[in-house]
Design a protein around this motif. Structure first.
Motif, PDB file in Angstrom:
ATOM      1  N   ARG A  68      40.003  26.995  49.848  1.00 41.78           N
ATOM      2  CA  ARG A  68      40.988  27.304  49.174  1.00 41.78           C
ATOM      3  C   ARG A  68      41.465  28.100  50.242  1.00 41.78           C
ATOM      4  O   ARG A  68      41.336  28.673  51.269  1.00 41.78           O
ATOM      5  CB  ARG A  68      40.847  28.406  48.519  1.00 41.78           C
ATOM      6  CG  ARG A  68      40.385  28.386  46.860  1.00 41.78           C
ATOM      7  CD  ARG A  68      41.353  27.222  46.235  1.00 41.78           C
ATOM      8  NE  ARG A  68      40.623  27.140  44.753  1.00 41.78           N
ATOM      9  CZ  ARG A  68      39.453  25.908  44.880  1.00 41.78           C
ATOM     10  NH1 ARG A  68      39.779  25.055  45.192  1.00 41.78           N
ATOM     11  NH2 ARG A  68      39.586  26.042  43.456  1.00 41.78           N
ATOM     12  N   LYS A  72      46.181  34.155  47.869  1.00 42.36           N
ATOM     13  CA  LYS A  72      46.535  34.105  46.214  1.00 42.36           C
ATOM     14  C   LYS A  72      45.516  33.491  45.742  1.00 42.36           C
ATOM     15  O   LYS A  72      45.145  33.663  44.476  1.00 42.36           O
ATOM     16  CB  LYS A  72      47.922  33.584  46.216  1.00 42.36           C
ATOM     17  CG  LYS A  72      47.791  33.480  44.414  1.00 42.36           C
ATOM     18  CD  LYS A  72      49.629  33.872  44.147  1.00 42.36           C
ATOM     19  CE  LYS A  72      49.805  34.331  42.567  1.00 42.36           C
ATOM     20  NZ  LYS A  72      51.331  33.833  42.890  1.00 42.36           N
ATOM     21  N   GLU A  73      44.990  32.214  46.539  1.00 42.82           N
ATOM     22  CA  GLU A  73      44.659  31.300  46.042  1.00 42.82           C
ATOM     23  C   GLU A  73      42.851  31.810  45.755  1.00 42.82           C
ATOM     24  O   GLU A  73      42.176  31.103  44.728  1.00 42.82           O
ATOM     25  CB  GLU A  73      44.164  29.598  46.196  1.00 42.82           C
ATOM     26  CG  GLU A  73      45.991  29.029  46.163  1.00 42.82           C
ATOM     27  CD  GLU A  73      45.986  27.891  47.093  1.00 42.82           C
ATOM     28  OE1 GLU A  73      45.247  28.043  48.195  1.00 42.82           O
ATOM     29  OE2 GLU A  73      46.667  27.021  46.694  1.00 42.82           O
ATOM     30  N   VAL A  75      42.007  34.559  45.722  1.00 43.74           N
ATOM     31  CA  VAL A  75      41.536  35.374  44.095  1.00 43.74           C
ATOM     32  C   VAL A  75      41.634  34.721  42.873  1.00 43.74           C
ATOM     33  O   VAL A  75      40.272  35.138  42.030  1.00 43.74           O
ATOM     34  CB  VAL A  75      42.695  37.093  44.621  1.00 43.74           C
ATOM     35  CG1 VAL A  75      42.900  37.733  43.309  1.00 43.74           C
ATOM     36  CG2 VAL A  75      42.574  37.770  45.646  1.00 43.74           C
ATOM     37  N   GLU A  76      42.619  34.155  42.691  1.00 47.09           N
ATOM     38  CA  GLU A  76      42.614  33.361  41.476  1.00 47.09           C
ATOM     39  C   GLU A  76      41.204  32.488  41.591  1.00 47.09           C
ATOM     40  O   GLU A  76      40.685  32.895  40.027  1.00 47.09           O
ATOM     41  CB  GLU A  76      43.904  32.492  41.058  1.00 47.09           C
ATOM     42  CG  GLU A  76      44.918  32.929  41.090  1.00 47.09           C
ATOM     43  CD  GLU A  76      45.685  31.499  41.439  1.00 47.09           C
ATOM     44  OE1 GLU A  76      45.734  31.103  41.577  1.00 47.09           O
ATOM     45  OE2 GLU A  76      47.026  32.450  41.286  1.00 47.09           O
ATOM     46  N   THR A  77      40.118  32.309  42.404  1.00 47.83           N
ATOM     47  CA  THR A  77      39.046  31.660  42.227  1.00 47.83           C
ATOM     48  C   THR A  77      37.794  32.221  42.116  1.00 47.83           C
ATOM     49  O   THR A  77      37.377  32.436  41.165  1.00 47.83           O
ATOM     50  CB  THR A  77      39.023  30.005  43.454  1.00 47.83           C
ATOM     51  OG1 THR A  77      40.622  29.463  43.529  1.00 47.83           O
ATOM     52  CG2 THR A  77      37.592  30.164  43.740  1.00 47.83           C
ATOM     53  N   CYS A  79      38.191  35.146  40.576  1.00 47.60           N
ATOM     54  CA  CYS A  79      37.877  35.635  39.791  1.00 47.60           C
ATOM     55  C   CYS A  79      37.427  34.857  38.210  1.00 47.60           C
ATOM     56  O   CYS A  79      37.277  35.210  37.582  1.00 47.60           O
ATOM     57  CB  CYS A  79      39.203  36.161  39.106  1.00 47.60           C
ATOM     58  SG  CYS A  79      40.055  37.347  39.993  1.00 47.60           S
ATOM     59  N   THR A  80      38.340  33.308  38.496  1.00 47.17           N
ATOM     60  CA  THR A  80      37.344  32.304  37.683  1.00 47.17           C
ATOM     61  C   THR A  80      36.353  32.782  37.814  1.00 47.17           C
ATOM     62  O   THR A  80      35.479  31.849  37.053  1.00 47.17           O
ATOM     63  CB  THR A  80      38.193  30.683  37.854  1.00 47.17           C
ATOM     64  OG1 THR A  80      39.538  31.543  37.569  1.00 47.17           O
ATOM     65  CG2 THR A  80      37.399  30.309  36.996  1.00 47.17           C
ATOM     66  N   CYS A  83      34.230  36.158  36.322  1.00 49.87           N
ATOM     67  CA  CYS A  83      34.685  36.489  35.242  1.00 49.87           C
ATOM     68  C   CYS A  83      33.993  35.324  33.998  1.00 49.87           C
ATOM     69  O   CYS A  83      34.003  35.280  33.117  1.00 49.87           O
ATOM     70  CB  CYS A  83      35.728  36.670  34.713  1.00 49.87           C
ATOM     71  SG  CYS A  83      36.726  38.560  35.460  1.00 49.87           S
ATOM     72  N   VAL A 117      42.173  43.540  40.315  1.00 48.47           N
ATOM     73  CA  VAL A 117      42.327  42.160  39.445  1.00 48.47           C
ATOM     74  C   VAL A 117      41.502  42.218  38.879  1.00 48.47           C
ATOM     75  O   VAL A 117      40.829  42.021  37.357  1.00 48.47           O
ATOM     76  CB  VAL A 117      42.387  41.108  40.278  1.00 48.47           C
ATOM     77  CG1 VAL A 117      42.248  40.199  39.665  1.00 48.47           C
ATOM     78  CG2 VAL A 117      43.522  41.187  41.420  1.00 48.47           C
ATOM     79  N   ARG A 121      39.988  41.970  34.338  1.00 46.01           N
ATOM     80  CA  ARG A 121      39.610  41.011  34.018  1.00 46.01           C
ATOM     81  C   ARG A 121      38.660  41.357  33.340  1.00 46.01           C
ATOM     82  O   ARG A 121      37.624  40.957  31.543  1.00 46.01           O
ATOM     83  CB  ARG A 121      39.609  39.716  34.856  1.00 46.01           C
ATOM     84  CG  ARG A 121      40.887  38.983  35.592  1.00 46.01           C
ATOM     85  CD  ARG A 121      41.361  37.959  34.289  1.00 46.01           C
ATOM     86  NE  ARG A 121      40.251  37.119  34.257  1.00 46.01           N
ATOM     87  CZ  ARG A 121      39.930  35.839  34.715  1.00 46.01           C
ATOM     88  NH1 ARG A 121      40.847  35.738  35.952  1.00 46.01           N
ATOM     89  NH2 ARG A 121      39.309  35.039  34.237  1.00 46.01           N
TER      90      ARG A 121
END
Length: 288
Positions: A68, A72-73, A75-77, A79-80, A83, A117, A121
Motif C-alpha cells: 500500500r 491512509k491506505e 490503515v484501511e487495509t 482494519c479490513t 476485523c 480506529v 470497529r
C-alpha cells in the motif's frame, strides 16, 4: 530481501499472496522449502535449523505482505484484515489472537491513531454508561488495554485454578487485559488479566492505554497468534532490521506486513545499532 508477488491485479483472496524470503516461497497456506538433493524425505534439518514442518528460522507457518502506498491506505487495509479477513481465515479472535505492531506511536499509521480506529470497529460505542473518557482516551467495557508502567502495590484477585479467590499484588508494564466492568458512580473499572481481576480507581487510568495496536518496543517478550505490521517511512532510528526482526518474531503462526516495499527494503538494509552508554565495562574492569 523480500519480493512481492500476486496472481492478479484485481481484488484477491489472502491465499493468492505470497512472498519470496531468502529464495524460499512462502504462501499463506504454509512454507514451501526449496528442494535439496542431499535432504531426506523426513527428519533432516533445513538451513533454518528446524525440520520441514516446523517453520524454518522463525517457527512460523506463513508470512506475507500487502503493498500500500499511503498511510491512509495502510490503515484501511489493516482494519479490513484485523476485523474481517484474518479472524475468518485463522478462526481467531480479533482482540485476543491478532496484534497490530507499529514502528511508532505517531502518524496516521502509528499506534495511537490505529487504536482509535480499531476500537471503533471492534468495540464501537453502544451505551454512555459503559465507557469512561480519561484525557485523550476512551475506555469501554470489552476494550483491550495494556498496563504501561509497573504497579507493585495494586491488588488483584485470582479467578482461576487452585488458588482461585486468593489475592496478591502487582500488575506490570506490558500486561494485557480486557475491561469487564465500569462503575462511574464510584469511580472505578475492573480489568481481567488472564487469571487475575484488578479494580482500577479512575485516578489510576494514566497507567492504561488501548492495546489493539502497540509499538514494537512494547511487544518485546510477548507473542501472539498473528501480528500485523504497518510498514511506512518514519524516523530512520525506527526503521531498522532489528526492529523488523523483533516484530516478526512475536508471531506464532502468521506475519502480515502492510505498506511500502521501499520502506521494507530500507529496514532490511538498515543494520544500525544504537550505541549504549553505561558504566558496565568500567565496573567489570575495576572489579578484577
Amino acid at each position: 530481501w523480500i519480493e512481492l508477488y500476486n496472481n492478479t491485479d484485481k481484488e484477491i483472496d489472502l491465499k493468492d499472496w505470497y512472498i519470496l524470503f531468502n529464495e524460499t516461497k512462502i504462501t499463506l497456506s504454509g512454507i514451501i522449502y526449496p528442494e535439496k538433493k542431499d535432504e531426506k524425505e523426513n527428519g533432516e534439518k533445513n538451513e533454518g535449523g528446524r525440520g520441514r514442518g516446523e517453520g524454518g528460522d522463525f517457527a512460523l507457518s506463513s508470512y506475507f505482505i500487502i503493498e500500500r502506498k499511503t498511510q491512509k491506505e495502510i490503515v484501511e487495509t489493516i482494519c479490513t484484515l484485523v476485523c474481517e479477513k484474518l479472524p475468518k481465515y485463522l478462526n481467531a479472535d480479533p482482540k485476543e489472537d491478532i496484534q497490530v505492531l507499529c514502528p511508532s506511536r505517531k502518524g496516521i499509521a502509528g499506534s495511537v491513531n490505529l487504536n482509535k480506529v480499531l476500537q471503533d470497529r471492534l468495540n464501537p460505542k453502544k451505551d454512555k454508561s459503559k465507557e469512561v473518557i480519561f484525557k485523550e482516551n476512551v475506555f469501554r467495557i470489552e476494550d483491550k488495554v495494556m498496563q504501561i508502567r509497573n504497579n507493585y502495590s495494586i491488588e488483584y484477585i485470582i479467578t482461576k485454578g487452585a488458588e482461585k479467590g486468593k489475592s496478591s499484588t502487582g500488575i506490570f508494564n506490558g500486561d494485557i487485559g480486557f475491561i469487564n466492568h465500569i462503575n462511574k458512580e464510584e469511580g472505578y473499572l475492573k480489568i481481567t488479566f488472564d487469571d487475575r481481576e484488578v479494580e482500577y480507581d479512575f485516578t489510576l487510568l494514566d497507567d492504561l492505554e488501548l492495546s489493539y495496536a502497540m509499538t514494537v518496543h512494547k511487544s518485546q517478550g510477548s507473542e501472539f497468534k498473528c501480528i500485523v505490521m504497518p510498514i511506512y517511512n518514519t524516523y530512520p532510528m525506527l526503521m531498522t532490521k532489528n526492529l523488523l526482526y523483533t516484530a516478526v518474531t512475536r508471531a506464532k503462526e502468521l506475519v502480515v506486513l502492510v505498506g511500502s516495499k521501499e520502506a521494507l527494503s530500507y529496514m532490511v538494509k538498515n543494520d544500525r545499532e544504537t550505541m549504549r552508554y553505561s558504566g558496565l565495562c568500567e565496573f567489570l574492569t575495576n572489579s578484577q
